[in-house]
Design a protein around this motif. Structure first.
Motif, PDB file in Angstrom:
ATOM      1  N   ILE A 346       0.849  -1.187   0.000  1.00 12.51           N
ATOM      2  CA  ILE A 346       0.000   0.000   0.000  1.00 12.51           C
ATOM      3  C   ILE A 346       0.891   1.245   0.000  1.00 12.51           C
ATOM      4  CG2 ILE A 346      -1.932   1.167   1.093  1.00 12.51           C
ATOM      5  CD1 ILE A 346      -2.465  -1.738   0.224  1.00 12.51           C
ATOM      6  N   ALA A 347       0.704   2.098  -1.001  1.00  6.56           N
ATOM      7  CA  ALA A 347       1.489   3.326  -1.092  1.00  6.56           C
ATOM      8  C   ALA A 347       1.000   4.345  -0.071  1.00  6.56           C
ATOM      9  CB  ALA A 347       1.391   3.915  -2.498  1.00  6.56           C
ATOM     10  N   PRO A 348       1.885   5.203   0.411  1.00  4.06           N
ATOM     11  CA  PRO A 348       1.459   6.249   1.344  1.00  4.06           C
ATOM     12  C   PRO A 348       0.663   7.351   0.646  1.00  4.06           C
ATOM     13  CG  PRO A 348       3.783   6.498   0.818  1.00  4.06           C
ATOM     14  CD  PRO A 348       3.330   5.223   0.150  1.00  4.06           C
ATOM     15  N   GLU A 349       0.165   8.280   1.430  1.00  2.57           N
ATOM     16  CA  GLU A 349      -0.520   9.483   0.939  1.00  2.57           C
ATOM     17  C   GLU A 349      -1.835   9.176   0.226  1.00  2.57           C
ATOM     18  OE1 GLU A 349       2.358  12.592  -0.594  1.00  2.57           O
ATOM     19  OE2 GLU A 349       3.645  10.817  -0.714  1.00  2.57           O
ATOM     20  N   GLY A 350      -2.437   8.027   0.551  1.00  4.36           N
ATOM     21  CA  GLY A 350      -3.753   7.714   0.028  1.00  4.36           C
ATOM     22  C   GLY A 350      -3.811   7.153  -1.378  1.00  4.36           C
ATOM     23  N   TYR A 351      -2.696   6.637  -1.885  1.00  7.66           N
ATOM     24  CA  TYR A 351      -2.684   6.142  -3.266  1.00  7.66           C
ATOM     25  C   TYR A 351      -3.018   4.651  -3.390  1.00  7.66           C
ATOM     26  CZ  TYR A 351      -1.155  10.605  -4.993  1.00  7.66           C
ATOM     27  OH  TYR A 351      -1.110  11.945  -5.340  1.00  7.66           O
ATOM     28  N   GLY A 352      -3.168   3.966  -2.269  1.00  6.25           N
ATOM     29  CA  GLY A 352      -3.673   2.608  -2.287  1.00  6.25           C
ATOM     30  C   GLY A 352      -2.682   1.556  -2.740  1.00  6.25           C
ATOM     31  N   GLU A 353      -3.239   0.395  -3.074  1.00  7.34           N
ATOM     32  CA  GLU A 353      -2.425  -0.762  -3.444  1.00  7.34           C
ATOM     33  C   GLU A 353      -1.692  -0.516  -4.766  1.00  7.34           C
ATOM     34  OE1 GLU A 353      -3.034  -5.262  -5.203  1.00  7.34           O
ATOM     35  OE2 GLU A 353      -4.708  -4.283  -4.197  1.00  7.34           O
ATOM     36  N   ILE A 354      -0.385  -0.742  -4.757  1.00  4.99           N
ATOM     37  CA  ILE A 354       0.384  -0.661  -6.002  1.00  4.99           C
ATOM     38  C   ILE A 354       0.963  -2.012  -6.400  1.00  4.99           C
ATOM     39  CG2 ILE A 354       0.934   1.795  -5.861  1.00  4.99           C
ATOM     40  CD1 ILE A 354       3.676   1.018  -4.721  1.00  4.99           C
ATOM     41  N   ILE A 355       1.057  -2.955  -5.444  1.00  5.66           N
ATOM     42  CA  ILE A 355       1.569  -4.295  -5.741  1.00  5.66           C
ATOM     43  C   ILE A 355       0.689  -5.331  -5.055  1.00  5.66           C
ATOM     44  CG2 ILE A 355       3.431  -5.962  -5.262  1.00  5.66           C
ATOM     45  CD1 ILE A 355       5.472  -3.886  -5.704  1.00  5.66           C
ATOM     46  N   GLY A 356       0.424  -6.420  -5.765  1.00  2.00           N
ATOM     47  CA  GLY A 356      -0.149  -7.613  -5.171  1.00  2.00           C
ATOM     48  C   GLY A 356       0.763  -8.775  -5.511  1.00  2.00           C
ATOM     49  N   GLY A 357       1.078  -9.609  -4.531  1.00  2.01           N
ATOM     50  CA  GLY A 357       1.985 -10.713  -4.794  1.00  2.01           C
ATOM     51  C   GLY A 357       1.783 -11.852  -3.820  1.00  2.01           C
ATOM     52  N   SER A 358       2.421 -12.993  -4.123  1.00  4.00           N
ATOM     53  CA  SER A 358       2.292 -14.153  -3.251  1.00  4.00           C
ATOM     54  C   SER A 358       3.327 -15.208  -3.613  1.00  4.00           C
ATOM     55  CB  SER A 358       0.897 -14.781  -3.381  1.00  4.00           C
ATOM     56  OG  SER A 358       0.769 -15.466  -4.623  1.00  4.00           O
ATOM     57  N   GLU A 359       3.481 -16.162  -2.693  1.00  2.00           N
ATOM     58  CA  GLU A 359       4.119 -17.426  -3.075  1.00  2.00           C
ATOM     59  C   GLU A 359       3.060 -18.241  -3.796  1.00  2.00           C
ATOM     60  OE1 GLU A 359       6.160 -21.364  -1.004  1.00  2.00           O
ATOM     61  OE2 GLU A 359       6.404 -19.399  -0.027  1.00  2.00           O
ATOM     62  N   ARG A 360       3.463 -18.949  -4.845  1.00  2.00           N
ATOM     63  CA  ARG A 360       2.503 -19.717  -5.643  1.00  2.00           C
ATOM     64  C   ARG A 360       2.478 -21.180  -5.171  1.00  2.00           C
ATOM     65  NH1 ARG A 360       1.266 -14.607  -7.116  1.00  2.00           N
ATOM     66  NH2 ARG A 360       2.510 -13.799  -8.835  1.00  2.00           N
ATOM     67  N   ILE A 361       1.344 -21.812  -5.345  1.00  2.00           N
ATOM     68  CA  ILE A 361       1.236 -23.241  -5.020  1.00  2.00           C
ATOM     69  C   ILE A 361       2.126 -24.034  -5.977  1.00  2.00           C
ATOM     70  CG2 ILE A 361      -0.310 -25.235  -5.024  1.00  2.00           C
ATOM     71  CD1 ILE A 361      -2.563 -23.333  -4.184  1.00  2.00           C
ATOM     72  N   HIS A 362       2.913 -24.973  -5.438  1.00  2.19           N
ATOM     73  CA  HIS A 362       3.735 -25.815  -6.314  1.00  2.19           C
ATOM     74  C   HIS A 362       3.427 -27.299  -6.139  1.00  2.19           C
ATOM     75  CE1 HIS A 362       6.083 -25.627  -2.572  1.00  2.19           C
ATOM     76  NE2 HIS A 362       6.578 -26.803  -2.922  1.00  2.19           N
ATOM     77  N   ASP A 363       2.493 -27.622  -5.251  1.00  2.11           N
ATOM     78  CA  ASP A 363       2.076 -29.010  -5.052  1.00  2.11           C
ATOM     79  C   ASP A 363       0.915 -29.345  -5.979  1.00  2.11           C
ATOM     80  OD1 ASP A 363       2.031 -31.551  -3.219  1.00  2.11           O
ATOM     81  OD2 ASP A 363      -0.052 -30.831  -3.269  1.00  2.11           O
ATOM     82  N   TYR A 364       1.070 -30.405  -6.758  1.00  2.00           N
ATOM     83  CA  TYR A 364       0.073 -30.765  -7.779  1.00  2.00           C
ATOM     84  C   TYR A 364      -1.303 -31.015  -7.171  1.00  2.00           C
ATOM     85  CZ  TYR A 364      -2.267 -33.359 -11.527  1.00  2.00           C
ATOM     86  OH  TYR A 364      -3.155 -33.790 -12.479  1.00  2.00           O
ATOM     87  N   LYS A 365      -1.353 -31.832  -6.082  1.00  4.79           N
ATOM     88  CA  LYS A 365      -2.641 -32.190  -5.494  1.00  4.79           C
ATOM     89  C   LYS A 365      -3.357 -30.962  -4.940  1.00  4.79           C
ATOM     90  CE  LYS A 365      -1.524 -36.975  -4.296  1.00  4.79           C
ATOM     91  NZ  LYS A 365      -1.375 -37.972  -3.191  1.00  4.79           N
ATOM     92  N   LEU A 366      -2.602 -30.087  -4.259  1.00  3.72           N
ATOM     93  CA  LEU A 366      -3.216 -28.885  -3.708  1.00  3.72           C
ATOM     94  C   LEU A 366      -3.684 -27.944  -4.818  1.00  3.72           C
ATOM     95  CD1 LEU A 366      -3.972 -27.089  -1.341  1.00  3.72           C
ATOM     96  CD2 LEU A 366      -1.632 -26.199  -1.322  1.00  3.72           C
ATOM     97  N   MET A 367      -2.899 -27.814  -5.881  1.00  2.00           N
ATOM     98  CA  MET A 367      -3.304 -26.949  -6.990  1.00  2.00           C
ATOM     99  C   MET A 367      -4.594 -27.452  -7.623  1.00  2.00           C
ATOM    100  SD  MET A 367      -2.707 -24.249  -8.810  1.00  2.00           S
ATOM    101  CE  MET A 367      -0.975 -23.773  -8.769  1.00  2.00           C
ATOM    102  N   LYS A 368      -4.652 -28.758  -7.856  1.00  4.83           N
ATOM    103  CA  LYS A 368      -5.863 -29.330  -8.463  1.00  4.83           C
ATOM    104  C   LYS A 368      -7.063 -29.145  -7.546  1.00  4.83           C
ATOM    105  CE  LYS A 368      -7.574 -33.511 -10.732  1.00  4.83           C
ATOM    106  NZ  LYS A 368      -7.274 -34.925 -11.096  1.00  4.83           N
ATOM    107  N   GLN A 369      -6.844 -29.329  -6.240  1.00  5.63           N
ATOM    108  CA  GLN A 369      -7.928 -29.144  -5.275  1.00  5.63           C
ATOM    109  C   GLN A 369      -8.443 -27.711  -5.287  1.00  5.63           C
ATOM    110  OE1 GLN A 369      -6.938 -30.226  -1.165  1.00  5.63           O
ATOM    111  NE2 GLN A 369      -8.222 -28.540  -0.435  1.00  5.63           N
TER     112      GLN A 369
END
Length: 430
Positions: A346-369
């Motif tokens: 979240i950027a300061p001064e009221g400019y809101g979200e500039i980045i969204g990110g995550s670790e990605r699922i790498h397990d086949y069974k969990l991804m399929k689920q």
């Protein structure tokens, strides 16, 4: 000798010729002041009646706004000007006279200016914003190239959607259904398994019926994906990258920042690391601030993000959102499967979200689920499932919205001024 305004610092005391347009002028008695632009910058030319032919002086006084001409004169330093130089004009040659240019130096309404966006781009403010945008793009390539990333270009036409199809533009691809891309992420994940660290920079499309100052229908995203990078590793890259582009603008666009009235001191403080707060902590903080409408499991809106960020001089990460409100591909925390290993910056001064990110699922069974839980057609995503089937590794990535970032760094209120030709809910022209 023909030069540009940006180059005149190297020609002090010399006579040069510059191809220019007239942005404004004022004349008083035996002297005229011409405000010039050539695309590379803005400067003033001074025309003194005693120093030029009478015809040149009269022609200079009669020039109309946005007339194109060659200005010839001697460059001298000018300490009174933010630019630092001016021209003592000795001659001029009109190329094309402009008559009744619609955007005059007076105030104009937003809709009028947006209808004339093709001409509004010529103004000092818009020129400054676009130069800052260009510097952010240059610094982006610099950062990723210097850190071993390979640029990969994902397709714009896709057969599936990374985050569902409810906000996508549908089109026909011969006899098949297709969509304009809302993110290149899934394709970047495939590329990361081939090249390790990759990034893309290109247009994305969201058919979101929103009219806020933060939203565009068509916008540009920078999307890195990194093999063998876990969640915390990605946060470090994000804060280093954002700090790099901000400081590059501070270093290389000082004139433009000053022209926009931006408080440069605030930007100078943007250095890594950035503060962090978990989603749980954010909910507790918002309740303390009187936001009783927000409950655990709800996504944050603009007022919530602004409240969280307002006490920080730097961008702030909000981490570990509920899995239920995030896309299917996000890895869950080992000890808390109800939250995802993700973060919004979240950027300061009221400019809101500039980045969204995550670790990605790498397990086949969990991804399929997760795909089944989100009712995604497995056949359309089979190629993506293959990534978690054949030698998958922990990997992470993020997406930075260019226009919101330009708005924040340049200090402009609305993202419509941060892209050359904005596409808004009610605007497809020009």
């Amino acid at each position: 000798m023909k030069v540009t305004i940006a180059e005149v610092k190297d020609y002090v005391g010399k006579e040069v010729t510059i191809g220019v347009w007239l942005t404004n002028k004022r004349a008083s008695g035996k002297i005229a002041f011409l405000q010039l632009r050539d695309g590379s910058g803005f400067m003033q030319a001074v025309v003194t009646k005693s120093d030029v032919d009478e015809s040149v002086f009269q022609q200079a006084k009669s020039l109309s706004q946005e007339t194109a001409f060659y200005a010839t004169g001697i460059i001298q330093e000018d300490a009174r000007s933010p630019f630092g130089y001016e021209m003592l004009l000795t001659n001029l040659q009109v190329i094309k006279e402009a008559v009744d240019f619609p955007i005059t130096p007076k105030q104009h309404g937003t809709e009028f200016l947006m209808d004339h966006r093709h001409l509004w781009l010529r103004s000092r403010k818009q020129h400054a914003v676009m130069k800052i945008r260009n510097e952010i793009i240059r610094a982006t390539y610099e950062f990723f190239n210097e850190n071993g990333f390979v640029k990969i270009d994902p397709p714009i036409l896709t057969s599936s959607a990374p985050e569902g199809t409810t906000e996508l533009f549908h089109t026909k691809y011969f006899d098949e259904h297709a969509y304009l891309s809302q993110s290149g992420q899934l394709y970047l994940e495939a590329a990361a398994m081939a090249f390790g660290k990759v990034f893309s920079f290109g247009p994305t499309f969201r058919a979101e019926k929103s009219k806020t100052r933060r939203h565009l229908i068509e916008f540009w995203m920078i999307e890195p994906e990194m093999a063998f990078y876990e969640f915390e590793d990605s946060l470090v890259v994000q804060e280093q990258y954002v700090a790099h582009i901000v400081q590059s603008v501070v270093k290389n666009c000082r004139l433009e920042l000053d022209r926009l009235g931006r408080d440069v001191a605030k930007l100078e403080k943007i250095t890594a690391p950035f503060p962090r707060i978990t989603y749980d902590e954010a909910i507790e903080f918002l309740h303390e601030k009187g936001f009783d409408d927000i409950q655990w499991g709800d996504d944050f809106g603009a007022p919530h993000e602004t409240a969280i960020a307002e006490n920080n001089e730097k961008p702030i990460f909000i981490t570990h959102y509920p899995t239920a409100i995030k896309p299917f591909y996000m890895q869950t925390a080992k000890d808390r499967p109800e939250v995802a290993l993700c973060a919004d910056l979240i950027a300061p001064e009221g400019y809101g979200e500039i980045i969204g990110g995550s670790e990605r699922i790498h397990d086949y069974k969990l991804m399929k689920q997760r795909m089944e839980e989100h009712n995604l057609p497995l056949e359309a995503y089979q190629w993506y499932l293959d990534l978690s089937k054949y030698g998958s590794v922990p990997h992470s990535g993020f997406g930075l919205g260019l226009e919101r970032t330009v708005a924040w760094i340049s200090g402009v209120e609305h993202v419509r001024e941060t892209i050359p030709f904005p596409r808004l809910l009610n605007r497809l022209y020009p």
